[in-house]
Design a protein around this motif. Structure first.
Motif, mmCIF file in Angstrom:
data_model
loop_
_atom_site.group_PDB
_atom_site.id
_atom_site.type_symbol
_atom_site.label_atom_id
_atom_site.label_comp_id
_atom_site.label_asym_id
_atom_site.label_seq_id
_atom_site.Cartn_x
_atom_site.Cartn_y
_atom_site.Cartn_z
ATOM 1 N N LEU A 168 39.079 36.455 49.205
ATOM 2 C CA LEU A 168 38.667 35.774 48.022
ATOM 3 C C LEU A 168 39.626 35.764 47.019
ATOM 4 N N ILE A 169 39.792 34.426 46.362
ATOM 5 C CA ILE A 169 40.662 34.110 45.193
ATOM 6 C C ILE A 169 39.884 33.759 44.313
ATOM 7 N N HIS A 170 39.799 34.431 43.140
ATOM 8 C CA HIS A 170 38.982 34.203 42.027
ATOM 9 C C HIS A 170 39.377 34.636 40.855
ATOM 10 N N GLU A 171 38.749 34.317 39.808
ATOM 11 C CA GLU A 171 39.152 34.792 38.557
ATOM 12 C C GLU A 171 38.313 35.770 37.792
ATOM 13 N N ASP A 172 38.944 36.787 37.256
ATOM 14 C CA ASP A 172 37.953 37.731 36.336
ATOM 15 C C ASP A 172 38.859 37.984 35.082
ATOM 16 N N ALA A 178 45.550 36.655 35.456
ATOM 17 C CA ALA A 178 45.959 35.661 36.669
ATOM 18 C C ALA A 178 44.639 35.677 37.736
ATOM 19 N N PRO A 179 44.791 34.762 38.466
ATOM 20 C CA PRO A 179 43.740 34.701 39.725
ATOM 21 C C PRO A 179 44.011 36.069 40.450
ATOM 22 N N MET A 180 42.745 36.413 41.010
ATOM 23 C CA MET A 180 42.951 37.687 41.593
ATOM 24 C C MET A 180 42.818 37.410 43.273
ATOM 25 N N LEU A 181 43.298 38.277 44.200
ATOM 26 C CA LEU A 181 42.942 38.259 45.221
ATOM 27 C C LEU A 181 42.483 39.398 46.062
ATOM 28 N N GLU A 182 41.307 39.425 46.516
ATOM 29 C CA GLU A 182 40.444 40.484 47.260
ATOM 30 C C GLU A 182 40.352 40.342 48.113
ATOM 31 N N TYR A 410 31.274 36.924 53.321
ATOM 32 C CA TYR A 410 31.461 36.851 51.895
ATOM 33 C C TYR A 410 30.094 36.900 51.206
ATOM 34 N N PRO A 411 30.249 37.708 50.172
ATOM 35 C CA PRO A 411 29.137 38.053 49.348
ATOM 36 C C PRO A 411 28.116 36.806 48.826
ATOM 37 N N ASP A 412 27.046 36.743 48.811
ATOM 38 C CA ASP A 412 26.228 35.503 48.479
ATOM 39 C C ASP A 412 26.502 35.203 46.986
ATOM 40 N N GLY A 413 26.565 34.003 46.724
ATOM 41 C CA GLY A 413 26.961 33.442 45.186
ATOM 42 C C GLY A 413 28.346 33.783 44.634
ATOM 43 N N VAL A 414 29.344 34.281 45.507
ATOM 44 C CA VAL A 414 30.427 34.665 44.982
ATOM 45 C C VAL A 414 31.246 33.179 44.948
ATOM 46 N N GLN A 415 31.814 32.934 43.651
ATOM 47 C CA GLN A 415 32.748 31.751 43.530
ATOM 48 C C GLN A 415 34.010 32.143 43.739
ATOM 49 N N GLY A 416 34.854 31.138 44.215
ATOM 50 C CA GLY A 416 36.037 31.226 44.445
ATOM 51 C C GLY A 416 36.759 30.627 45.503
ATOM 52 N N TYR A 417 37.836 30.785 45.917
ATOM 53 C CA TYR A 417 38.710 30.005 47.309
ATOM 54 C C TYR A 417 38.547 30.976 48.321
ATOM 55 N N ARG A 418 38.481 30.597 49.486
ATOM 56 C CA ARG A 418 38.496 31.397 50.663
ATOM 57 C C ARG A 418 39.833 31.273 51.495
ATOM 58 N N ALA A 419 40.099 32.339 52.091
ATOM 59 C CA ALA A 419 41.499 32.410 52.670
ATOM 60 C C ALA A 419 41.522 33.452 53.903
#
Length: 454
Positions: A168-172, A178-182, A410-419
């Motif tokens: 999951l690539i998202h911002e926090d 910077a964008p985070m990769l988890e 992926y968890p429900d409702g989580v915004q971001g890019y998938r990879a």
């Protein structure tokens, strides 16, 4: 004895000068990151100091050299450990703050040694104690770095065994600028391949790259005609400027060749893909070839536009004409025409091409407008592609279900890019693994597509 002490003081002054020169040259040490700079600076000081140290000999000059090196080594260890232990990049040493740390470490040693001129040199037993302390400090720092390197190597080994996963690539903003990769979860190699293969088949299907290529080249052809009209409208081209007209004609010709070649590529590569996936003599290949054959027979415009490719590439590069006129509102107008007589002559020996409507072309009173042919053909290409997709991607519904299975991780409702992760990573040394980014348009299609309707 006094002479020996003066000689020792002179040696100390020489080394103070060398160390001061080194401290002044820190700006020139390479390294854009804190760790690279600190390591380079420490290696550079070792290269200066170590040749001047005689093993087994402890004097004031040796003490000065070793304490300077120990201080820089300790500062370098601090920088390296900070890089390894501080998760947030905003809190880590920078090149500038690391340089200041090393500058202060050297400054402390030099300030202490400069007092020797007024206070006198330290006694021999103190020199031996301080030399031993400096050596022990460097050994301790080496052991600390060794243990940390062993931990980092263990992380890398563990990551090597966990090369695949859902990312999951998202911002926090509370955690990083910077964008985070988890890593949401790990995947086996077989799971990764199954998800990626299903995704790629859907991507190729919905992107319809060969069909889009036709559309893109058609737009480019129209753009070249529009460029002529704009030049005419704005009086940028004179009626007798033959060089400018020739340049426009060359560009229109190139665009027309590219457009007709795109039609040919669409058919040829689609048939080739069917042969690759299903076998040369398969029912699927026969069905694909029949769809193209039927379109050639039913569409005068498609059949002759595709044939124009052969004429332009193998007959005459100028197998077209162009003309200009005015519209009802006195706006300039431009068009390109397929040379009717040339095409009839070019296809005179093409009896095997039964789809060509030579009689219909001959009966026309004028050369057909290429723009009109393109407009007439375009509405038929979308339905053709859908029929082709049903043949080429019979399991699209299953592929969509496979991608939905992946998205469910992926968890429900989580915004971001998938990879999809396809290499080791998420370690301190390799922070970002290799990724296959997944396009939102493909994921959205998979989320709603249930299969082909009968």
């Amino acid at each position: 004895m006094e002479d020996d002490e003066q000689e020792e003081v002179a040696r100390v002054r020489v080394w103070i000068g060398r160390l001061q020169a080194f401290a002044s040259s820190l700006d020139d040490i390479e390294g854009t990151t804190a760790t690279a700079f600190a390591n380079n600076a420490c290696e550079a000081l070792q290269g200066i100091v170590m040749p001047g140290i005689t093993p087994g000999r402890a004097n004031v000059a040796v003490l000065l050299m070793l304490e300077a090196l120990a201080a820089v080594t300790r500062a370098t260890t601090t920088v390296v450990m900070d890089w390894a232990d501080t998760p947030d990049v905003r809190d880590r040493y920078t090149r500038e703050s690391a340089q200041q740390l090393l500058q202060d470490a050297l400054g402390g040693v030099l300030s202490d040694s400069q007092r020797w001129s007024s206070d006198g040199l330290p006694p021999s037993d103190q020199i031996r104690q301080r030399v031993a302390a400096a050596l022990a400090s460097m050994q301790q720092d080496g052991e600390v770095l060794g243990r940390r390197n062993a931990e980092l190597e263990a992380q890398d080994a563990e990551a090597e065994a966990d090369r695949h996963g859902a990312i999951l690539i998202h911002e926090d903003p509370s955690r990083s600028d910077a964008p985070m990769l988890e890593k949401v979860c790990s995947l086996t190699e077989d799971e990764d391949k199954r998800y990626l293969d299903a995704y790629e088949r859907l991507r190729r299907m919905i992107d319809s790259e060969l069909l889009r290529h036709i559309s893109d080249e058609g737009d480019r052809f129209c753009d070249q005609l529009m460029a002529v009209l704009i030049d005419l409208r704005d009086n940028h081209i004179g009626l007798f400027d033959e060089d400018a007209w020739d340049e426009h004609r060359r560009k229109i010709r190139s665009a027309l060749i590219s457009f007709t070649a795109a039609l040919y590529s669409h058919r040829e590569q689609t048939v080739r893909a069917a042969k690759k996936d299903f076998g040369r003599d398969s029912e699927q290949v026969q069905a694909v070839e029949k769809l193209f054959s039927d379109l050639r027979k039913s569409s005068f415009d498609y059949g002759w536009l595709e044939e124009l490719r052969g004429a332009l590439q193998h007959g005459d590069i100028n197998a077209f004409g162009w003309g200009f006129g005015a519209s009802m509102h006195d706006e300039p107008a431009a068009n390109v025409y397929m040379k009717r007589q040339f095409m009839l002559d070019f296809t005179a020996q093409s009896a095997q091409k039964k789809w060509l409507k030579r009689t219909e072309l001959a009966d026309r009173g004028s050369d057909p407008s290429v723009l009109d042919m393109i407009k007439a053909m375009q509405p038929q290409m979308g339905p053709l592609q859908e029929k082709l997709d049903r043949i080429l991607y019979p399991n699209a519904g299953e592929d969509a279900a496979t991608v939905r299975e992946f998205l469910a991780r992926y968890p429900d409702g989580v915004q971001g890019y998938r990879a999809l992760q396809n290499g080791p990573g998420f370690t301190r040394r390799t922070m970002f693994p290799k990724l296959s980014l997944l396009a939102p348009r493909v994921l959205a299609f998979a989320d709603s597509f249930q299969g082909w309707e009968d």
